[in-house]
Motif scaffolding. Structure first.
Motif, PDB file in Angstrom:
ATOM      1  N   UNK A  17      44.954  39.239  49.051  1.00  0.00           N
ATOM      2  CA  UNK A  17      43.917  40.108  48.495  1.00  0.00           C
ATOM      3  C   UNK A  17      43.905  39.949  46.979  1.00  0.00           C
ATOM      4  N   UNK A  18      42.731  39.734  46.430  1.00  0.00           N
ATOM      5  CA  UNK A  18      42.602  39.617  44.974  1.00  0.00           C
ATOM      6  C   UNK A  18      41.151  39.840  44.587  1.00  0.00           C
ATOM      7  N   UNK A  19      40.947  40.590  43.511  1.00  0.00           N
ATOM      8  CA  UNK A  19      39.596  40.744  42.967  1.00  0.00           C
ATOM      9  C   UNK A  19      39.253  39.498  42.164  1.00  0.00           C
ATOM     10  N   UNK A  47      41.328  54.423  45.235  1.00  0.00           N
ATOM     11  CA  UNK A  47      41.429  53.533  46.397  1.00  0.00           C
ATOM     12  C   UNK A  47      42.181  54.230  47.518  1.00  0.00           C
ATOM     13  N   UNK A  48      42.079  53.665  48.704  1.00  0.00           N
ATOM     14  CA  UNK A  48      42.777  54.216  49.867  1.00  0.00           C
ATOM     15  C   UNK A  48      43.260  53.076  50.745  1.00  0.00           C
ATOM     16  N   UNK A  76      46.443  47.182  42.773  1.00  0.00           N
ATOM     17  CA  UNK A  76      46.212  46.719  41.402  1.00  0.00           C
ATOM     18  C   UNK A  76      44.743  46.367  41.148  1.00  0.00           C
ATOM     19  N   UNK A  77      44.027  45.886  42.167  1.00  0.00           N
ATOM     20  CA  UNK A  77      42.687  45.335  41.954  1.00  0.00           C
ATOM     21  C   UNK A  77      41.551  46.197  42.486  1.00  0.00           C
ATOM     22  N   UNK A  78      41.866  47.253  43.243  1.00  0.00           N
ATOM     23  CA  UNK A  78      40.811  48.014  43.916  1.00  0.00           C
ATOM     24  C   UNK A  78      39.762  48.535  42.938  1.00  0.00           C
ATOM     25  N   UNK A  79      40.215  49.089  41.810  1.00  0.00           N
ATOM     26  CA  UNK A  79      39.248  49.649  40.872  1.00  0.00           C
ATOM     27  C   UNK A  79      38.358  48.554  40.282  1.00  0.00           C
ATOM     28  N   UNK A  80      38.952  47.406  39.935  1.00  0.00           N
ATOM     29  CA  UNK A  80      38.158  46.300  39.377  1.00  0.00           C
ATOM     30  C   UNK A  80      37.186  45.718  40.404  1.00  0.00           C
ATOM     31  N   UNK A  81      37.519  45.843  41.700  1.00  0.00           N
ATOM     32  CA  UNK A  81      36.664  45.254  42.727  1.00  0.00           C
ATOM     33  C   UNK A  81      35.288  45.921  42.786  1.00  0.00           C
ATOM     34  N   UNK A 121      35.408  40.999  45.431  1.00  0.00           N
ATOM     35  CA  UNK A 121      36.642  40.396  45.925  1.00  0.00           C
ATOM     36  C   UNK A 121      36.533  38.879  45.986  1.00  0.00           C
ATOM     37  N   UNK A 122      37.610  38.242  45.568  1.00  0.00           N
ATOM     38  CA  UNK A 122      37.661  36.780  45.634  1.00  0.00           C
ATOM     39  C   UNK A 122      38.179  36.308  46.984  1.00  0.00           C
TER      40      UNK A 122
END
Length: 583
Positions: A52-54, A213-214, A350-355, A360-361
Motif C-alpha cells: 500500500x502506498x499513496x 483513516x480507519x 502513514x499515507x491515508x490522509x495524503x491519498x 493510491x499508487x
C-alpha cells in the motif's frame, strides 16, 4: 402371550408410531423454515501484491525509530478510569538517510480490541510497537468492562468511551524538549480495530471529522446475529457436524433474545458505515472461519460508495486466521502474523490522509491468495424468527430446557412423601376396618377380630395411589425422559465448546446424537404405553367402579401427576424444538 396382552402391545406400538410422526412433524413446524445455503460470492483481485502506498509517498520502514512507551490513565466517564499504553517514535539523535527526522507533527492510531479482550497489556504489543517504529504514534486502551458482558453491550457507549483515549492521543506531546519533542497531529489520527471492534470504529469515524483513516480487520459488517449464524455454520462444516445438529444454528439464531440476551444481537452498523467518509482499509485472512470474507467487505464498500466514499481498500492474506496470524485457524498469540500485514497497515496509516488528494499508487483490491466463502450470509434474521409458535424466544427455550429437568427432579424427590401419605392412609384404613369389626356381634361371640370384606373394599378404593402397574410405567417414562433431556443438554454443551475450540469429534457427535435420538424414541414408546394403560384403567373403572381402582386417586397424587405431566410435556416440546425424533 395372551390375546389380551398381544392386543395391548399392538395398540401401544400403533400409538407410539402415530406420536412419533406427530412429534417429528411438529418439530419441523416449530423450527424455522430456512437453512443456511452455499455461497456463490466471488471477488476479483486487482493484484497479488498487497503493498500500500499513496502516489509520491516515501515512508519509513518498520524499525526505523526507537520507541518510547508510557502507560497513562484515561477517564472515560461516570468516575471510571482505564489504563492505556502510548507508544511513540523517538527523534533520532543523529538523523541520516536511514533514520530521517520525524516531521513536526506525526500521525496517530488508536487500537480497539475484539470481543472479550480487555487489557492493553495483552493485545497489540507487536502491532502498536512496530507501527510506532515507523513513525506513527499509537495508543492501546483497556476495554471498559464494568458495563460489558456477554448479555449486554452498548456499542455507541463503547465508542464514546474509546473517544476519551483518542483525545489523549491527539493532545500527546512525546518525550523530549523543544524541537526533539514528538507532537501528534490533531487532524491526522486514525483507528485500527479487529472483529467486534469494527462495529465501534464506524461510530467514532462517523461522528468525528478529526479521524483521518480507519483500518478494519476481520470486520463482520453484518449484525451480530447474522455474523454468528454464519460463523457457526462455517465451524459446523469444518467439523462435519452430523444432521440434524448442523441445523441447530437456525433454531438458535432466529430466536427473540428476550430477557436472557444478548441485547446487541441486532445491532446494525450500516448507518455508521454510510456516514464514514475517511479512507478505509478492510483486511481479511483466507483462513478466517468466522467471517464472511467476501460478502462482508463487498457489502461495506458498496454502502460507503453509495454514500460517496470510494476511498476504500481491500486486502487478503494467505492462510491468515481471524487474528491475522498464520499456522492455525485457532487464535494463538504465539503464531506469526501474516507476511507483509504489518508493513501494509503501517503504510496505510502513514499515507491515508495524503491519498485523499494524491490517490493510491497501488491496487485498491489485492491479495496474495484468493479467498473462498463457504456459506451465504443469512440476512434479516431478526425478521424471520420462529414466529408465533410455542418456542419463539430464548426465554421460552430456557423454560423448556431448565423447567423440564427441575420438574422431573421435583417429582422424583416428592415420591417418598407420596409413599408416606399412602402408608398413613393404609394405617388409618385398617384402624377403621378393625374398629368396625370389633364392634360387630360376630366379634363378641367368637372373641376374634373379623374384618368385613365390604369395609376393606370400600376403603381400598379410597386409598391414594396409582392403579396396579401404573407406578412402574410412570417411573419408566420419567427416568427415560430425564436421561434423554440430560443427555441432550450435555450434547449441546459438548458441541458448543467443541465448535468454538474446533476440537469436537465428528464420530463422537454422531454416536452421542444417535444415542439421544434412540432414547427419544423409547420415551415416545413409554409415553404411548402410559397413555394406553391409563385409558384402559379408566374404562375398567367406569364399567365397574366397585371392583376396579381409578388410574390415580388422592389429592396429593393428583397434584403430583399434574406436575409430572407438565414436566413430560415440556421435555417433549424441547425434543420437538431440536428435531431429534427419528422420522
Amino acid at each position: 402371550m395372551s390375546m389380551r396382552k398381544r392386543k395391548q402391545t399392538l395398540i401401544i406400538v400403533a400409538v407410539a408410531a402415530v406420536l412419533l410422526v406427530a412429534f417429528s412433524l411438529l418439530g419441523r413446524i416449530i423450527a424455522p423454515s430456512w437453512q443456511p445455503v452455499d455461497s456463490t460470492a466471488t471477488v476479483a483481485l486487482d493484484s497479488s501484491d498487497t503493498s500500500i502506498a499513496a502516489n509520491n509517498a516515501v515512508n519509513a520502514a518498520i524499525g526505523t525509530y526507537d520507541v518510547d512507551e508510557l502507560t497513562v490513565t484515561v477517564h472515560v466517564g461516570d468516575g471510571v478510569t482505564v489504563n492505556a499504553i502510548v507508544r511513540t517514535p523517538r527523534q533520532p539523535q543523529w538523523p541520516d538517510a536511514e533514520h530521517p527526522r520525524l516531521p513536526s507533527e506525526i500521525p496517530g492510531c488508536m487500537f480497539i480490541t475484539g470481543a472479550g479482550l480487555a487489557k492493553a497489556t495483552d493485545v497489540y504489543g507487536d502491532l502498536a510497537w512496530d507501527m510506532a517504529s515507523a513513525g506513527v504514534a499509537t495508543i492501546v486502551p483497556d476495554k471498559r468492562m464494568d458495563n460489558y458482558s456477554w448479555q449486554h453491550r452498548d456499542y455507541v457507549q463503547m465508542a464514546h468511551d474509546y473517544e476519551q483515549s483518542l483525545d489523549v492521543l491527539e493532545n500527546w506531546v512525546g518525550i523530549g524538549d523543544g524541537v526533539d519533542a514528538v507532537h501528534v497531529s490533531k487532524t491526522n489520527v486514525g483507528l485500527y480495530a479487529e472483529s467486534e471492534g469494527t462495529w465501534i470504529t464506524p461510530i467514532i469515524a462517523s461522528e468525528r471529522s478529526d479521524v483521518s483513516f480507519s483500518i478494519m480487520t476481520s470486520a463482520p459488517v453484518f449484525t451480530p446475529r447474522e455474523q454468528m449464524t454464519y460463523a457457526m455454520d462455517d465451524y459446523f462444516r469444518k467439523l462435519n457436524v452430523p444432521f440434524p445438529t448442523n441445523h441447530i444454528i437456525s433454531r438458535l439464531t432466529t430466536l427473540d433474545m428476550g430477557s436472557i440476551g444478548p441485547n446487541y444481537g441486532d445491532f446494525d452498523v450500516t448507518p455508521y458505515l454510510k456516514a464514514q467518509t475517511q479512507p478505509t482499509l478492510f483486511i481479511y485472512g483466507t483462513n478466517d472461519l468466522s467471517m464472511p470474507t467476501i460478502e462482508a467487505p463487498a457489502t461495506a464498500r458498496s454502502l460507503m460508495a453509495d454514500a460517496g466514499n470510494t476511498n476504500t481498500l481491500l486486502r487478503y492474506y494467505k492462510g491468515a486466521n481471524h487474528q491475522m496470524r498464520v499456522g492455525d485457524a485457532k487464535a494463538e498469540k504465539s503464531l506469526p502474523l501474516a507476511e507483509n500485514f504489518e508493513r501494509d497497515i503501517t503504510n496505510f496509516a502513514l499515507d491515508a490522509q495524503d491519498s485523499t488528494t494524491q490517490g493510491w499508487a497501488t491496487a485498491m483490491t489485492a491479495g496474495d491468495d484468493t479467498p473462498w466463502q463457504a456459506s451465504a450470509v443469512m440476512t434479516d434474521l431478526s425478521e424471520n424468527g420462529v414466529g408465533g409458535g410455542m418456542v419463539h424466544s430464548v426465554d421460552r427455550l430456557a423454560v423448556l430446557q431448565v423447567g423440564a429437568l427441575l420438574l422431573l427432579i421435583v417429582c422424583g424427590l416428592t415420591v417418598p412423601a407420596l409413599h408416606a401419605s399412602r402408608k398413613k392412609h393404609i394405617h388409618r384404613e385398617m384402624a377403621v376396618a378393625q374398629l368396625a369389626a370389633n364392634c360387630s356381634p360376630d366379634s363378641a361371640e367368637t372373641g376374634n377380630v373379623v374384618v368385613k370384606y365390604d369395609e376393606l373394599a370400600k376403603e381400598s378404593r379410597r386409598r391414594p395411589g396409582f392403579a396396579p402397574g401404573m407406578a412402574t410405567r410412570l417411573w419408566t417414562l420419567g427416568a427415560l425422559t430425564f436421561a434423554t433431556t440430560l443427555a441432550w443438554l450435555g450434547y449441546i454443551v459438548y458441541v458448543a465448546l467443541g465448535v468454538f475450540g474446533l476440537t469436537a469429534n465428528s464420530t463422537v457427535m454422531t454416536v452421542w446424537q444417535d444415542a439421544v435420538r434412540v432414547l427419544a424414541v423409547l420415551c415416545t414408546i413409554a409415553f404411548a404405553a402410559l397413555l394406553v394403560t391409563m385409558t384402559q384403567t379408566a374404562v375398567r373403572h367406569r364399567k365397574n367402579p366397585w371392583k376396579a381402582r381409578p388410574a390415580v386417586a388422592g389429592i396429593g397424587h393428583y397434584v403430583w401427576i399434574a406436575v409430572y405431566a407438565l414436566a413430560i410435556i415440556l421435555s417433549f416440546f424441547m425434543f420437538m424444538f431440536w428435531d431429534i425424533f427419528l422420522v
